[in-house]
Design a protein around this motif. Structure first.
Motif, PDB file in Angstrom:
ATOM      1  N   UNK A  57      -8.663 -10.808   5.601  1.00  0.00           N
ATOM      2  CA  UNK A  57      -7.510 -10.105   6.180  1.00  0.00           C
ATOM      3  C   UNK A  57      -7.951  -8.864   6.941  1.00  0.00           C
ATOM      4  N   UNK A  58      -8.816  -8.065   6.344  1.00  0.00           N
ATOM      5  CA  UNK A  58      -9.199  -6.789   6.948  1.00  0.00           C
ATOM      6  C   UNK A  58     -10.249  -6.948   8.048  1.00  0.00           C
ATOM      7  N   UNK A  59     -10.965  -8.057   8.057  1.00  0.00           N
ATOM      8  CA  UNK A  59     -12.005  -8.261   9.048  1.00  0.00           C
ATOM      9  C   UNK A  59     -11.558  -8.996  10.291  1.00  0.00           C
ATOM     10  N   UNK A 119      -5.668   3.777  -4.500  1.00  0.00           N
ATOM     11  CA  UNK A 119      -5.475   2.475  -5.134  1.00  0.00           C
ATOM     12  C   UNK A 119      -4.486   1.640  -4.330  1.00  0.00           C
ATOM     13  N   UNK A 120      -4.943   0.487  -3.894  1.00  0.00           N
ATOM     14  CA  UNK A 120      -4.079  -0.519  -3.271  1.00  0.00           C
ATOM     15  C   UNK A 120      -3.858  -1.582  -4.341  1.00  0.00           C
ATOM     16  N   UNK A 121      -2.630  -1.729  -4.800  1.00  0.00           N
ATOM     17  CA  UNK A 121      -2.339  -2.552  -5.978  1.00  0.00           C
ATOM     18  C   UNK A 121      -1.473  -3.741  -5.561  1.00  0.00           C
ATOM     19  N   UNK A 122      -2.054  -4.938  -5.651  1.00  0.00           N
ATOM     20  CA  UNK A 122      -1.365  -6.169  -5.276  1.00  0.00           C
ATOM     21  C   UNK A 122      -0.824  -6.827  -6.545  1.00  0.00           C
ATOM     22  N   UNK A 123       0.462  -7.082  -6.550  1.00  0.00           N
ATOM     23  CA  UNK A 123       1.153  -7.685  -7.690  1.00  0.00           C
ATOM     24  C   UNK A 123       0.826  -9.184  -7.739  1.00  0.00           C
ATOM     25  N   UNK A 124       0.296  -9.648  -8.865  1.00  0.00           N
ATOM     26  CA  UNK A 124      -0.077 -11.053  -9.025  1.00  0.00           C
ATOM     27  C   UNK A 124       1.098 -11.992  -8.776  1.00  0.00           C
ATOM     28  N   UNK A 125       2.305 -11.595  -9.172  1.00  0.00           N
ATOM     29  CA  UNK A 125       3.476 -12.452  -8.918  1.00  0.00           C
ATOM     30  C   UNK A 125       3.632 -12.729  -7.428  1.00  0.00           C
ATOM     31  N   UNK A 126       3.479 -11.711  -6.620  1.00  0.00           N
ATOM     32  CA  UNK A 126       3.622 -11.897  -5.171  1.00  0.00           C
ATOM     33  C   UNK A 126       2.422 -12.684  -4.617  1.00  0.00           C
ATOM     34  N   UNK A 127       1.248 -12.455  -5.138  1.00  0.00           N
ATOM     35  CA  UNK A 127       0.047 -13.144  -4.678  1.00  0.00           C
ATOM     36  C   UNK A 127       0.153 -14.644  -4.899  1.00  0.00           C
ATOM     37  N   UNK A 128       0.764 -15.034  -5.991  1.00  0.00           N
ATOM     38  CA  UNK A 128       0.881 -16.457  -6.311  1.00  0.00           C
ATOM     39  C   UNK A 128       2.187 -17.082  -5.828  1.00  0.00           C
ATOM     40  N   UNK A 129       3.274 -16.285  -5.807  1.00  0.00           N
ATOM     41  CA  UNK A 129       4.599 -16.868  -5.576  1.00  0.00           C
ATOM     42  C   UNK A 129       5.243 -16.471  -4.261  1.00  0.00           C
ATOM     43  N   UNK A 130       4.665 -15.510  -3.531  1.00  0.00           N
ATOM     44  CA  UNK A 130       5.307 -14.967  -2.331  1.00  0.00           C
ATOM     45  C   UNK A 130       6.707 -14.481  -2.710  1.00  0.00           C
ATOM     46  N   UNK A 131       7.689 -14.630  -1.838  1.00  0.00           N
ATOM     47  CA  UNK A 131       9.072 -14.212  -2.119  1.00  0.00           C
ATOM     48  C   UNK A 131      10.021 -15.281  -1.594  1.00  0.00           C
ATOM     49  N   UNK A 149      -1.892  -7.587   1.983  1.00  0.00           N
ATOM     50  CA  UNK A 149      -3.134  -6.798   2.023  1.00  0.00           C
ATOM     51  C   UNK A 149      -3.073  -5.795   3.169  1.00  0.00           C
ATOM     52  N   UNK A 150      -2.746  -6.262   4.369  1.00  0.00           N
ATOM     53  CA  UNK A 150      -2.691  -5.360   5.517  1.00  0.00           C
ATOM     54  C   UNK A 150      -1.615  -4.291   5.365  1.00  0.00           C
ATOM     55  N   UNK A 151      -0.486  -4.638   4.773  1.00  0.00           N
ATOM     56  CA  UNK A 151       0.596  -3.671   4.579  1.00  0.00           C
ATOM     57  C   UNK A 151       0.170  -2.557   3.627  1.00  0.00           C
ATOM     58  N   UNK A 152      -0.335  -2.926   2.465  1.00  0.00           N
ATOM     59  CA  UNK A 152      -0.676  -1.905   1.475  1.00  0.00           C
ATOM     60  C   UNK A 152      -1.906  -1.102   1.897  1.00  0.00           C
ATOM     61  N   UNK A 153      -2.884  -1.738   2.535  1.00  0.00           N
ATOM     62  CA  UNK A 153      -4.011  -0.975   3.065  1.00  0.00           C
ATOM     63  C   UNK A 153      -3.523  -0.049   4.177  1.00  0.00           C
ATOM     64  N   UNK A 158      -2.589   5.793   5.855  1.00  0.00           N
ATOM     65  CA  UNK A 158      -1.653   6.814   6.303  1.00  0.00           C
ATOM     66  C   UNK A 158      -0.435   6.308   7.042  1.00  0.00           C
ATOM     67  N   UNK A 159      -0.237   4.994   7.111  1.00  0.00           N
ATOM     68  CA  UNK A 159       0.923   4.456   7.815  1.00  0.00           C
ATOM     69  C   UNK A 159       2.131   4.377   6.893  1.00  0.00           C
ATOM     70  N   UNK A 160       3.303   4.698   7.449  1.00  0.00           N
ATOM     71  CA  UNK A 160       4.554   4.604   6.707  1.00  0.00           C
ATOM     72  C   UNK A 160       5.316   3.349   7.072  1.00  0.00           C
ATOM     73  N   UNK A 161       6.449   3.145   6.411  1.00  0.00           N
ATOM     74  CA  UNK A 161       7.263   1.967   6.684  1.00  0.00           C
ATOM     75  C   UNK A 161       7.892   2.029   8.075  1.00  0.00           C
ATOM     76  N   UNK A 162       8.105   0.849   8.650  1.00  0.00           N
ATOM     77  CA  UNK A 162       8.742   0.724   9.950  1.00  0.00           C
ATOM     78  C   UNK A 162       9.880  -0.281   9.866  1.00  0.00           C
ATOM     79  N   UNK A 163      10.920  -0.122  10.692  1.00  0.00           N
ATOM     80  CA  UNK A 163      12.024  -1.081  10.717  1.00  0.00           C
ATOM     81  C   UNK A 163      11.738  -2.238  11.666  1.00  0.00           C
ATOM     82  N   UNK A 164      12.551  -3.264  11.587  1.00  0.00           N
ATOM     83  CA  UNK A 164      12.497  -4.364  12.543  1.00  0.00           C
ATOM     84  C   UNK A 164      12.895  -3.832  13.918  1.00  0.00           C
ATOM     85  N   UNK A 165      12.102  -4.077  14.963  1.00  0.00           N
ATOM     86  CA  UNK A 165      12.416  -3.543  16.282  1.00  0.00           C
ATOM     87  C   UNK A 165      13.458  -4.337  17.052  1.00  0.00           C
TER      88      UNK A 165
END
Length: 197
Positions: A57-59, A119-131, A149-153, A158-165
């Protein structure tokens, strides 16, 4: 495949196994931020497989190093680092996030992932089940994993949340796509128009 089948452990040992060794430098120019990768013991997940997904993801040319002002490199679990990417069961993720001042509960249960200091903390439920709303449109689980991964990193950088454009447009990677699309299309990348060229 939009989600994995089978039970997901709600809690693990609370201790983590770390990826060993040093990864390639991701990106072509800029200052280097170093990160470690860790998986909670008792989660049923393999640290090598998780590490490969994080580095993929990061590369990618569409990820954060695309600006040319930042490089990322995974380091050994025993090395000093700017941040650590954790894969944690929901209960552990909820505790770690709350300790850092972020409440990830939805409906009283730890639901989202988070970033707290270092700390970038990925919830196992989301990793396995998405939403549910992304599974309903057939979004591949691999794409959701790349997004989270990209969102939490992104928060760590230093990036904040953004709305749908706008309806029908790609969602910014910093939109809370785990919770809603608001008419946008799912997008896993900070710079979706970049390519290897």
């Amino acid at each position: 495949m939009s989600r994995l089948t089978g039970a997901v452990p709600a809690s693990g040992s609370g201790t983590f196994g770390y990826a060993r060794g040093t990864g390639a430098v991701l990106g072509r120019a800029g200052s280097v931020q170093r990160f470690r990768v860790a998986v909670e013991q008792g989660s049923g997940e393999d640290v090598t497989a998780f590490t490969e997904a994080v580095e993929s993801a990061l590369g990618d040319p569409r990820s954060w190093p695309a600006t040319g002002r930042l490089r990322l490199q995974r380091v050994d679990g025993g090395a000093s680092a700017n941040f650590t990417v954790y894969l944690a069961t929901a209960r552990t993720a909820g505790r770690m996030c709350l300790q850092g001042g972020v409440d990830i509960r939805v409906g009283g249960k730890p639901y989202t992932s988070c970033r707290v200091s270092g700390k970038v903390i990925i919830n196992l439920d989301r990793w396995r089940l998405s939403v549910d709303h992304l599974v309903a449109i057939g979004l591949p689980l691999a794409q959701y994993r790349t997004y989270v991964v990209n969102h939490e990193v992104g928060h760590q950088l230093g990036r904040g949340h953004q709305p749908c454009p706008g309806r029908g447009r790609p969602a910014p990677v910093m939109q809370q796509q785990t919770l809603f699309l608001d008419g946008c299309r799912p997008n896993a990348w900070p710079y979706p128009d970049r390519s290897a060229a």
